[in-house]
Motif scaffolding. Sequence first.
Motif, PDB file in Angstrom:
ATOM      1  N   MET A 106       0.830  -1.208   0.000  1.00 44.68           N
ATOM      2  CA  MET A 106       0.000   0.000   0.000  1.00 44.68           C
ATOM      3  C   MET A 106       0.864   1.257   0.000  1.00 44.68           C
ATOM      4  O   MET A 106       0.545   2.238  -0.677  1.00 44.68           O
ATOM      5  N   ILE A 107       1.971   1.223   0.732  1.00 46.16           N
ATOM      6  CA  ILE A 107       2.893   2.362   0.711  1.00 46.16           C
ATOM      7  C   ILE A 107       3.475   2.517  -0.685  1.00 46.16           C
ATOM      8  O   ILE A 107       3.631   3.635  -1.191  1.00 46.16           O
ATOM      9  N   ALA A 108       3.780   1.382  -1.347  1.00 45.71           N
ATOM     10  CA  ALA A 108       4.310   1.419  -2.715  1.00 45.71           C
ATOM     11  C   ALA A 108       3.300   2.013  -3.692  1.00 45.71           C
ATOM     12  O   ALA A 108       3.682   2.653  -4.681  1.00 45.71           O
ATOM     13  N   ALA A 109       2.021   1.817  -3.420  1.00 43.88           N
ATOM     14  CA  ALA A 109       0.976   2.317  -4.322  1.00 43.88           C
ATOM     15  C   ALA A 109       0.745   3.821  -4.179  1.00 43.88           C
ATOM     16  O   ALA A 109       0.180   4.454  -5.073  1.00 43.88           O
ATOM     17  N   ASP A 110       1.193   4.403  -3.078  1.00 44.03           N
ATOM     18  CA  ASP A 110       0.986   5.836  -2.826  1.00 44.03           C
ATOM     19  C   ASP A 110       2.065   6.643  -3.550  1.00 44.03           C
ATOM     20  O   ASP A 110       2.989   7.171  -2.942  1.00 44.03           O
ATOM     21  N   ALA A 111       1.932   6.750  -4.857  1.00 40.75           N
ATOM     22  CA  ALA A 111       2.982   7.339  -5.692  1.00 40.75           C
ATOM     23  C   ALA A 111       3.195   8.825  -5.427  1.00 40.75           C
ATOM     24  O   ALA A 111       4.309   9.332  -5.572  1.00 40.75           O
ATOM     25  N   ASN A 112       2.136   9.546  -5.059  1.00 43.37           N
ATOM     26  CA  ASN A 112       2.278  10.987  -4.844  1.00 43.37           C
ATOM     27  C   ASN A 112       2.477  11.345  -3.374  1.00 43.37           C
ATOM     28  O   ASN A 112       2.438  12.527  -3.010  1.00 43.37           O
ATOM     29  N   LYS A 113       2.681  10.323  -2.541  1.00 43.93           N
ATOM     30  CA  LYS A 113       3.016  10.506  -1.114  1.00 43.93           C
ATOM     31  C   LYS A 113       1.970  11.358  -0.391  1.00 43.93           C
ATOM     32  O   LYS A 113       2.289  12.199   0.442  1.00 43.93           O
ATOM     33  N   SER A 114       0.711  11.087  -0.718  1.00 35.21           N
ATOM     34  CA  SER A 114      -0.374  11.867  -0.121  1.00 35.21           C
ATOM     35  C   SER A 114      -0.923  11.224   1.148  1.00 35.21           C
ATOM     36  O   SER A 114      -1.744  11.819   1.844  1.00 35.21           O
ATOM     37  N   GLY A 115      -0.495  10.000   1.439  1.00 39.29           N
ATOM     38  CA  GLY A 115      -1.043   9.304   2.594  1.00 39.29           C
ATOM     39  C   GLY A 115      -2.352   8.612   2.295  1.00 39.29           C
ATOM     40  O   GLY A 115      -3.108   8.292   3.205  1.00 39.29           O
ATOM     41  N   ILE A 185       8.616   2.301  -4.713  1.00 37.76           N
ATOM     42  CA  ILE A 185       7.376   3.004  -5.033  1.00 37.76           C
ATOM     43  C   ILE A 185       6.896   2.622  -6.442  1.00 37.76           C
ATOM     44  O   ILE A 185       7.663   2.626  -7.401  1.00 37.76           O
ATOM     45  N   GLY A 186       5.625   2.288  -6.526  1.00 34.83           N
ATOM     46  CA  GLY A 186       5.021   1.907  -7.804  1.00 34.83           C
ATOM     47  C   GLY A 186       5.003   0.412  -8.054  1.00 34.83           C
ATOM     48  O   GLY A 186       4.252  -0.061  -8.908  1.00 34.83           O
ATOM     49  N   ASP A 187       5.814  -0.340  -7.317  1.00 33.10           N
ATOM     50  CA  ASP A 187       5.896  -1.789  -7.514  1.00 33.10           C
ATOM     51  C   ASP A 187       5.077  -2.491  -6.438  1.00 33.10           C
ATOM     52  O   ASP A 187       5.545  -2.658  -5.318  1.00 33.10           O
ATOM     53  N   VAL A 188       3.869  -2.920  -6.792  1.00 30.24           N
ATOM     54  CA  VAL A 188       2.995  -3.551  -5.798  1.00 30.24           C
ATOM     55  C   VAL A 188       2.940  -5.072  -5.956  1.00 30.24           C
ATOM     56  O   VAL A 188       2.207  -5.734  -5.224  1.00 30.24           O
ATOM     57  N   ASN A 189       3.681  -5.621  -6.921  1.00 28.90           N
ATOM     58  CA  ASN A 189       3.708  -7.080  -7.069  1.00 28.90           C
ATOM     59  C   ASN A 189       5.117  -7.655  -6.884  1.00 28.90           C
ATOM     60  O   ASN A 189       5.402  -8.772  -7.301  1.00 28.90           O
ATOM     61  N   ASN A 190       5.997  -6.863  -6.266  1.00 29.23           N
ATOM     62  CA  ASN A 190       7.326  -7.324  -5.854  1.00 29.23           C
ATOM     63  C   ASN A 190       8.161  -7.879  -7.012  1.00 29.23           C
ATOM     64  O   ASN A 190       8.732  -8.966  -6.918  1.00 29.23           O
ATOM     65  N   THR A 191       8.243  -7.119  -8.102  1.00 27.21           N
ATOM     66  CA  THR A 191       9.080  -7.534  -9.232  1.00 27.21           C
ATOM     67  C   THR A 191      10.350  -6.695  -9.343  1.00 27.21           C
ATOM     68  O   THR A 191      11.074  -6.812 -10.326  1.00 27.21           O
ATOM     69  N   VAL A 192      10.620  -5.853  -8.364  1.00 27.62           N
ATOM     70  CA  VAL A 192      11.790  -4.979  -8.409  1.00 27.62           C
ATOM     71  C   VAL A 192      13.079  -5.793  -8.388  1.00 27.62           C
ATOM     72  O   VAL A 192      13.155  -6.842  -7.744  1.00 27.62           O
ATOM     73  N   THR A 193      14.071  -5.335  -9.126  1.00 28.78           N
ATOM     74  CA  THR A 193      15.416  -5.913  -9.054  1.00 28.78           C
ATOM     75  C   THR A 193      16.193  -5.080  -8.045  1.00 28.78           C
ATOM     76  O   THR A 193      16.678  -3.994  -8.350  1.00 28.78           O
ATOM     77  N   ALA A 194      16.290  -5.599  -6.821  1.00 27.72           N
ATOM     78  CA  ALA A 194      16.796  -4.802  -5.705  1.00 27.72           C
ATOM     79  C   ALA A 194      18.318  -4.788  -5.623  1.00 27.72           C
ATOM     80  O   ALA A 194      18.891  -3.908  -4.982  1.00 27.72           O
ATOM     81  N   ASN A 195      18.969  -5.770  -6.267  1.00 27.50           N
ATOM     82  CA  ASN A 195      20.430  -5.823  -6.219  1.00 27.50           C
ATOM     83  C   ASN A 195      20.964  -6.517  -7.454  1.00 27.50           C
ATOM     84  O   ASN A 195      20.209  -7.127  -8.229  1.00 27.50           O
ATOM     85  N   ALA A 196      22.262  -6.445  -7.660  1.00 29.85           N
ATOM     86  CA  ALA A 196      22.887  -6.936  -8.884  1.00 29.85           C
ATOM     87  C   ALA A 196      22.869  -8.457  -8.995  1.00 29.85           C
ATOM     88  O   ALA A 196      23.059  -8.995 -10.090  1.00 29.85           O
ATOM     89  N   THR A 197      22.635  -9.153  -7.896  1.00 29.58           N
ATOM     90  CA  THR A 197      22.638 -10.615  -7.948  1.00 29.58           C
ATOM     91  C   THR A 197      21.295 -11.182  -8.395  1.00 29.58           C
ATOM     92  O   THR A 197      21.187 -12.368  -8.677  1.00 29.58           O
ATOM     93  N   MET A 198      20.261 -10.342  -8.470  1.00 29.58           N
ATOM     94  CA  MET A 198      18.937 -10.809  -8.877  1.00 29.58           C
ATOM     95  C   MET A 198      18.825 -10.809 -10.398  1.00 29.58           C
ATOM     96  O   MET A 198      19.400  -9.971 -11.085  1.00 29.58           O
ATOM     97  N   GLN A 199      18.054 -11.715 -10.923  1.00 26.96           N
ATOM     98  CA  GLN A 199      17.775 -11.779 -12.354  1.00 26.96           C
ATOM     99  C   GLN A 199      16.647 -10.807 -12.671  1.00 26.96           C
ATOM    100  O   GLN A 199      15.656 -10.741 -11.963  1.00 26.96           O
TER     101      GLN A 199
END
Length: 207
Positions: A106-115, A185-199
């Motif tokens: 839900m925090i990731a979905a709040d793109a404009n940081k409006s709460g 922010i914007g990634d609500v299905n956890n597909t982010v590549t958080a580090n260089a070791t991830m595909q």
Amino acid sequence: QDNLGNCPIGDHINVTGALKTEMTDGVEEAIVQINGTSSFVPPYSYFDLTDADGNFQIINNVPLDATFTIAPEKDDNPLNGVTTYDLVLISKHILGLEPLNSPYKMIAADANKSGSITTFDIVEIRKLILGIYTELPNNTSWRFVDKSFAFPNANNPFQTAFPETIPVAAAMSSQWGQDFAGVKIGDVNNTVTANATMQAEERTTGT
């Protein structure tokens, strides 16, 4: 012997921790800043970059009897993990068809940081995907929440303020395990590549 450098030297302590996503992937190359004061020295500031596991460590620098704040920051590659499918999921959440199932999403979905999560967030993310924005105007690409914080209402993380820094008062010993949850922010299905070791996520359809 102290081959790993775990023991304080003189009048200094160690501060360590990790930045990890909800999926426990380390958030790499985030800046973790420590700003504080002590009765023994002038105001000070130290920082470290997280490694591929999301770990940071500031060794033998922070003075004893220190009062300081640990503040992570990462604001790059705003499109990392963000696709039109995220827009679909946010739309379903707003319509009540398929609510997002964690406060971090839900925090990731709040793109404009409006709460709050509204159609304005969808508009902001769509502009990012279309290249109208190169970055979100009212938000950073990552936010970090104190990992030990328990949301009073997991169905509405905006009901009360959540801590994005960790304050430490009058520390007379090393501070281990000062961990944060990283939210892309914007990634609500956890597909982010958080580090260089991830595909990177595979997007080809195949035969």
